[in-house]
Design an enzyme around this catalytic site. Structure first.
Site, PDB file in Angstrom:
ATOM      1  N   GLN A 158      10.322 -38.351   9.138  1.00 62.97           N
ATOM      2  CA  GLN A 158      10.131 -37.554  10.360  1.00 62.97           C
ATOM      3  C   GLN A 158      11.338 -36.659  10.617  1.00 62.97           C
ATOM      4  OE1 GLN A 158      11.644 -40.305  13.985  1.00 62.97           O
ATOM      5  NE2 GLN A 158       9.882 -41.126  12.918  1.00 62.97           N
ATOM      6  N   GLU A 160      13.561 -34.527  13.619  1.00 63.55           N
ATOM      7  CA  GLU A 160      13.784 -34.498  15.062  1.00 63.55           C
ATOM      8  C   GLU A 160      13.115 -33.250  15.627  1.00 63.55           C
ATOM      9  OE1 GLU A 160      17.785 -35.375  16.329  1.00 63.55           O
ATOM     10  OE2 GLU A 160      17.994 -36.809  14.689  1.00 63.55           O
ATOM     11  N   PHE A 260      11.340 -24.065   4.769  1.00 62.95           N
ATOM     12  CA  PHE A 260      12.769 -24.264   4.501  1.00 62.95           C
ATOM     13  C   PHE A 260      13.370 -23.096   3.734  1.00 62.95           C
ATOM     14  CE2 PHE A 260      14.324 -28.288   6.186  1.00 62.95           C
ATOM     15  CZ  PHE A 260      13.176 -28.654   6.848  1.00 62.95           C
ATOM     16  N   ARG A 262      14.446 -20.421   5.773  1.00 63.47           N
ATOM     17  CA  ARG A 262      15.073 -19.643   6.859  1.00 63.47           C
ATOM     18  C   ARG A 262      16.587 -19.675   6.647  1.00 63.47           C
ATOM     19  NH1 ARG A 262      12.291 -18.025  11.114  1.00 63.47           N
ATOM     20  NH2 ARG A 262      14.176 -18.044  12.397  1.00 63.47           N
ATOM     21  N   SER A 263      17.117 -18.543   6.225  1.00 64.35           N
ATOM     22  CA  SER A 263      18.558 -18.486   5.984  1.00 64.35           C
ATOM     23  C   SER A 263      19.297 -18.304   7.305  1.00 64.35           C
ATOM     24  CB  SER A 263      18.875 -17.341   5.028  1.00 64.35           C
ATOM     25  OG  SER A 263      18.320 -16.135   5.513  1.00 64.35           O
ATOM     26  N   CYS A 271      21.188 -36.175   9.531  1.00 65.96           N
ATOM     27  CA  CYS A 271      20.843 -36.695   8.204  1.00 65.96           C
ATOM     28  C   CYS A 271      21.218 -35.818   7.013  1.00 65.96           C
ATOM     29  CB  CYS A 271      19.374 -37.067   8.174  1.00 65.96           C
ATOM     30  SG  CYS A 271      19.077 -38.505   9.221  1.00 65.96           S
ATOM     31  N   ARG A 337      24.519 -34.022  16.590  1.00 63.85           N
ATOM     32  CA  ARG A 337      25.239 -34.579  15.446  1.00 63.85           C
ATOM     33  C   ARG A 337      25.306 -33.542  14.320  1.00 63.85           C
ATOM     34  NH1 ARG A 337      22.292 -40.383  14.964  1.00 63.85           N
ATOM     35  NH2 ARG A 337      20.537 -39.131  15.699  1.00 63.85           N
TER      36      ARG A 337
HETATM   37  N1  NAI Z   1      17.170 -39.267  13.243  1.00 65.08           N
HETATM   38  C1  NAI Z   1      16.154 -38.990  12.438  1.00 65.08           C
HETATM   39  O1  NAI Z   1      15.326 -38.106  12.723  1.00 65.08           O
HETATM   40  C2  NAI Z   1      15.963 -39.749  11.155  1.00 65.08           C
HETATM   41  C3  NAI Z   1      16.826 -40.774  10.795  1.00 65.08           C
HETATM   42  N2  NAI Z   1      16.612 -41.484   9.637  1.00 65.08           N
HETATM   43  C4  NAI Z   1      17.488 -42.603   9.321  1.00 65.08           C
HETATM   44  O2  NAI Z   1      17.182 -43.686  10.212  1.00 65.08           O
HETATM   45  C5  NAI Z   1      18.354 -44.447  10.494  1.00 65.08           C
HETATM   46  C6  NAI Z   1      18.557 -44.521  12.003  1.00 65.08           C
HETATM   47  O3  NAI Z   1      18.815 -43.230  12.470  1.00 65.08           O
HETATM   48  P1  NAI Z   1      18.718 -42.866  14.032  1.00 65.08           P
HETATM   49  O4  NAI Z   1      17.501 -43.470  14.631  1.00 65.08           O
HETATM   50  O5  NAI Z   1      18.899 -41.402  14.096  1.00 65.08           O
HETATM   51  O6  NAI Z   1      19.996 -43.629  14.596  1.00 65.08           O
HETATM   52  P2  NAI Z   1      20.441 -43.823  16.121  1.00 65.08           P
HETATM   53  O7  NAI Z   1      21.908 -43.861  16.133  1.00 65.08           O
HETATM   54  O8  NAI Z   1      19.701 -42.843  16.979  1.00 65.08           O
HETATM   55  O9  NAI Z   1      19.869 -45.263  16.517  1.00 65.08           O
HETATM   56  C7  NAI Z   1      20.355 -46.453  16.047  1.00 65.08           C
HETATM   57  C8  NAI Z   1      20.211 -47.550  17.111  1.00 65.08           C
HETATM   58  O10 NAI Z   1      20.682 -48.774  16.559  1.00 65.08           O
HETATM   59  C9  NAI Z   1      21.333 -49.516  17.600  1.00 65.08           C
HETATM   60  N3  NAI Z   1      22.190 -50.527  16.994  1.00 65.08           N
HETATM   61  C10 NAI Z   1      23.397 -50.371  16.388  1.00 65.08           C
HETATM   62  N4  NAI Z   1      23.838 -51.548  15.911  1.00 65.08           N
HETATM   63  C11 NAI Z   1      22.891 -52.476  16.201  1.00 65.08           C
HETATM   64  C12 NAI Z   1      22.738 -53.856  15.931  1.00 65.08           C
HETATM   65  N5  NAI Z   1      23.651 -54.542  15.251  1.00 65.08           N
HETATM   66  N6  NAI Z   1      21.617 -54.473  16.377  1.00 65.08           N
HETATM   67  C13 NAI Z   1      20.670 -53.798  17.059  1.00 65.08           C
HETATM   68  N7  NAI Z   1      20.743 -52.487  17.337  1.00 65.08           N
HETATM   69  C14 NAI Z   1      21.842 -51.838  16.906  1.00 65.08           C
HETATM   70  C15 NAI Z   1      22.054 -48.441  18.395  1.00 65.08           C
HETATM   71  O11 NAI Z   1      22.361 -48.904  19.698  1.00 65.08           O
HETATM   72  C16 NAI Z   1      21.024 -47.299  18.378  1.00 65.08           C
HETATM   73  O12 NAI Z   1      20.169 -47.356  19.509  1.00 65.08           O
HETATM   74  C17 NAI Z   1      19.487 -43.761   9.728  1.00 65.08           C
HETATM   75  O13 NAI Z   1      19.635 -44.386   8.475  1.00 65.08           O
HETATM   76  C18 NAI Z   1      18.966 -42.347   9.524  1.00 65.08           C
HETATM   77  O14 NAI Z   1      19.528 -41.745   8.372  1.00 65.08           O
HETATM   78  C19 NAI Z   1      15.555 -41.238   8.818  1.00 65.08           C
HETATM   79  C20 NAI Z   1      14.664 -40.250   9.134  1.00 65.08           C
HETATM   80  C21 NAI Z   1      14.784 -39.433  10.324  1.00 65.08           C
HETATM   81  O1  UGA Z   2      16.375 -37.967   7.287  1.00 67.06           O
HETATM   82  C1  UGA Z   2      16.245 -37.354   8.331  1.00 67.06           C
HETATM   83  O2  UGA Z   2      16.783 -37.623   9.398  1.00 67.06           O
HETATM   84  C2  UGA Z   2      15.369 -36.150   8.397  1.00 67.06           C
HETATM   85  O3  UGA Z   2      16.174 -34.996   8.024  1.00 67.06           O
HETATM   86  C3  UGA Z   2      15.479 -33.763   8.116  1.00 67.06           C
HETATM   87  O4  UGA Z   2      14.995 -33.559   9.444  1.00 67.06           O
HETATM   88  P1  UGA Z   2      15.924 -33.016  10.627  1.00 67.06           P
HETATM   89  O5  UGA Z   2      17.355 -33.154  10.241  1.00 67.06           O
HETATM   90  O6  UGA Z   2      15.456 -33.699  11.860  1.00 67.06           O
HETATM   91  O7  UGA Z   2      15.571 -31.483  10.789  1.00 67.06           O
HETATM   92  P2  UGA Z   2      15.182 -30.302   9.786  1.00 67.06           P
HETATM   93  O8  UGA Z   2      14.036 -29.582  10.353  1.00 67.06           O
HETATM   94  O9  UGA Z   2      15.054 -30.762   8.391  1.00 67.06           O
HETATM   95  O10 UGA Z   2      16.463 -29.358   9.895  1.00 67.06           O
HETATM   96  C4  UGA Z   2      17.724 -29.749   9.375  1.00 67.06           C
HETATM   97  C5  UGA Z   2      18.690 -28.603   9.461  1.00 67.06           C
HETATM   98  O11 UGA Z   2      18.336 -27.576   8.531  1.00 67.06           O
HETATM   99  C6  UGA Z   2      18.306 -26.313   9.180  1.00 67.06           C
HETATM  100  N1  UGA Z   2      17.279 -25.477   8.535  1.00 67.06           N
HETATM  101  C7  UGA Z   2      16.039 -25.955   8.294  1.00 67.06           C
HETATM  102  C8  UGA Z   2      15.079 -25.168   7.695  1.00 67.06           C
HETATM  103  C9  UGA Z   2      15.397 -23.859   7.313  1.00 67.06           C
HETATM  104  O12 UGA Z   2      14.571 -23.089   6.754  1.00 67.06           O
HETATM  105  N2  UGA Z   2      16.639 -23.397   7.570  1.00 67.06           N
HETATM  106  C10 UGA Z   2      17.599 -24.173   8.170  1.00 67.06           C
HETATM  107  O13 UGA Z   2      18.739 -23.716   8.368  1.00 67.06           O
HETATM  108  C11 UGA Z   2      17.961 -26.642  10.631  1.00 67.06           C
HETATM  109  O14 UGA Z   2      18.380 -25.615  11.499  1.00 67.06           O
HETATM  110  C12 UGA Z   2      18.732 -27.929  10.835  1.00 67.06           C
HETATM  111  O15 UGA Z   2      20.061 -27.656  11.192  1.00 67.06           O
HETATM  112  C13 UGA Z   2      14.263 -33.801   7.189  1.00 67.06           C
HETATM  113  O16 UGA Z   2      13.547 -32.562   7.310  1.00 67.06           O
HETATM  114  C14 UGA Z   2      13.363 -34.966   7.531  1.00 67.06           C
HETATM  115  O17 UGA Z   2      12.273 -35.023   6.605  1.00 67.06           O
HETATM  116  C15 UGA Z   2      14.172 -36.255   7.454  1.00 67.06           C
HETATM  117  O18 UGA Z   2      13.386 -37.377   7.822  1.00 67.06           O
END
Ligand code: NAI
Ligand code: UGA
EC number: 1.1.1.22
Length: 433
Positions: A158, A160, A260, A262-263, A271, A337
């Site tokens: 997913q 954000e 992806f 968009r420069s 991530c 972040r």
């Molecule tokens: N943010 C995103 O859109 C995406 C993130 N990921 C991956 O998912 C993982 C999580 O990312 P986010 O959700 O963004 O992190 P986040 O920092 O938003 O959430 C992590 C949560 O874990 C909690 N936490 C920390 N230590 C803990 C513990 N010992 N027990 C219970 N809870 C605890 C924190 O309080 C926090 O609410 C990362 O590995 C990230 O790379 C993968 C795909 C998309």
């Molecule tokens: O592992 C993750 O957390 C996630 O990381 C990205 O998702 P996200 O970081 O939420 O957002 P993106 O839409 O991928 O954008 C990432 C960055 O690339 C930039 N970007 C994206 C697309 C593009 O054409 N040009 C560009 O500069 C965006 O502005 C942004 O700063 C991946 O797209 C997700 O599939 C993945 O799950």
């Protein structure tokens, strides 16, 4: 099914709310009591389109939260959605994952022996982490892998800003397992999603390290794709060629694809930067230096300074008010972040500019990082009296800006995202066009 999710941040809360909406009973476990209280009160702890409605509907009912790990004993499987940040050298920091895995092990060890409990890594972890590091932590509680617990990897793709929509309509599901019982549980978990999804959702059944690597390959491929179009865009700028027209044309080739491309000022977020750094560090540890990924990072790091040097071409910003439009790392989120706004702000500070920043939702997060810069409550207020504006995030509302530029003292606009419409009365510079 009855599901527990450890970690209730961006991923944990979205996955939990969506699974609850699909009919599962879901409990998130988090150490942050504010997050736990918010979810039980029906309030989403983060800004994510569509999430408020889901948490309001299910929070405190099919979706619950707790700080007590013991709840996982009552569930059919547990997902780990804990942070995986970077160490100073870029390598993955597994302290949260290992602490979570240890707590899961202790909680499971305190219950009755009623068959193996499946622990699924949802977080992004470098290959072999789940088996070598997390299973080992769980086992330390006196549990035996295969008998008392199973492990699997089910990475999350997913984005954000569109996380709910992405989770409910993924282009694939990846089940990394080494045991048919784990595969069967993951199929059961996702069956309602596959039935409700708008299109077919293919399932990739693979090994655990392969699933972990698929996630890094996916993210780093996309990050490198953006760096490549930025490289091409930088050449285009030098040649006075419009990189967006070029991108639109090459995107028609389905071997390249239109997304992806968009420069601009580069990729940020929670991530792409950390995952690229982590897999480069893991590779170097094994004696392989990934040249393309390293170049992708280097190019990305240089884009904010290219943006500012275009501003320098028109204005000496020392002592002058400069508007920074957009602080979030992308539109649709309050997440800052690794946002490109940070190197842009740093570069403006080095130049002695007086910064006035605006973002529709990320201001409070940025205020924590930079309490001493001025924050405007609208783009119009930020532009008023500014000698130069830089666009860092492609929020839709910036496309509608028009007469607001008339209030600038020196109407120079450097657009890092191709969102502002060039108009008479302003000096407009696109980063790659
Ligand atoms: N943010 C995103 O859109 C995406 C993130 N990921 C991956 O998912 C993982 C999580 O990312 P986010 O959700 O963004 O992190 P986040 O920092 O938003 O959430 C992590 C949560 O874990 C909690 N936490 C920390 N230590 C803990 C513990 N010992 N027990 C219970 N809870 C605890 C924190 O309080 C926090 O609410 C990362 O590995 C990230 O790379 C993968 C795909 C998309
Ligand atoms: O592992 C993750 O957390 C996630 O990381 C990205 O998702 P996200 O970081 O939420 O957002 P993106 O839409 O991928 O954008 C990432 C960055 O690339 C930039 N970007 C994206 C697309 C593009 O054409 N040009 C560009 O500069 C965006 O502005 C942004 O700063 C991946 O797209 C997700 O599939 C993945 O799950």
């Amino acid at each position: 099914m009855n599901v527990s999710i450890v970690g209730s941040g961006y991923v944990g809360t979205t996955v939990a709310a969506c699974l609850a909406d699909l009919g599962h009973e879901v409990t998130t476990v988090d150490i942050d009591e504010d997050i736990v209280d918010a979810i039980n009160d029906g309030d989403a702890p983060i800004h994510e389109p569509g999430l408020d409605e889901l948490v309001a509907e299910h929070g405190g009912e099919r979706l619950r939260a707790t700080t007590d790990y013991d709840v996982i004993r009552e569930t059919d499987l547990t997902m780990l959605a804990l942070p995986t940040p970077s160490n100073d050298d870029g390598s993955i920091d597994l302290q949260f994952m290992e602490a979570g895995a240890s707590s899961v092990g202790e909680a499971l060890a305190g219950g009755d022996d009623d068959g193996p409990h499946l622990v699924v890594t949802k977080s992004t972890v470098v290959p072999n982490t789940t088996e070598d590091r997390l299973a080992a932590r769980i086992a330390e509680a006196g549990l035996e892998r295969g008998e008392d617990f199973l492990v699997a990897s089910n990475p999350e793709f997913q984005r954000e800003g569109t996380a709910v929509e992405d989770f409910l309509n993924p282009d694939k599901l990846v089940f990394g397992t080494d045991d048919e019982r784990a595969t069967a549980l993951l199929h059961e978990l996702y069956e309602p999603l596959r039935e409700a999804a708008a299109g077919d959702v293919p399932v990739v059944e693979t090994g655990i390290p392969e699933a972990e690597m698929i996630k890094y390959a996916n993210n780093t491929f996309l990050a490198a794709k953006v760096s490549l179009i930025n490289d091409i865009g930088n050449i285009c700028k030098e040649l006075c060629v419009d990189a967006y027209e070029v991108a639109d044309a090459i995107g028609l080739d389905d071997r390249i694809g239109e997304r992806f491309l968009r420069s601009g000022v580069g990729w940020g977020g929670s991530c792409f930067p950390k995952d690229t750094d982590a897999i480069i560090a893991a590779a170097r540890d094994l004696g392989y230096d990934p040249a393309v990924l390293s170049a992708a990072v280097e190019l990305n790091d240089a884009q904010p300074e290219r943006l500012l040097s275009l501003l320098d071409d028109h204005v000496d910003v020392t002592g002058k008010r400069v508007a920074v439009l957009g602080l979030a790392f992308k539109p649709g989120t309050d997440d800052i972040r690794n946002t490109r706004a940070v190197p842009v702000i740093e570069g403006l500070r080095e130049r002695g500019a007086e910064i006035v920043a605006y973002d529709p939702v990320a201001t409070e997060n940025m205020r924590e990082r930079y309490p001493d810069i001025e924050y405007a409550d609208s783009a119009a207020t930020a532009l008023d009296g500014a000698s130069g504006a830089v666009v860092v995030t492609d929020w839709d509302e910036f496309a509608a800006l028009d007469a607001e530029f008339d209030a600038m003292t020196e109407p120079v606009v450097v657009d890092g995202r191709r969102v502002v419409e060039p108009r008479d009365g302003i000096t407009y510079e696109g980063l790659t066009w």
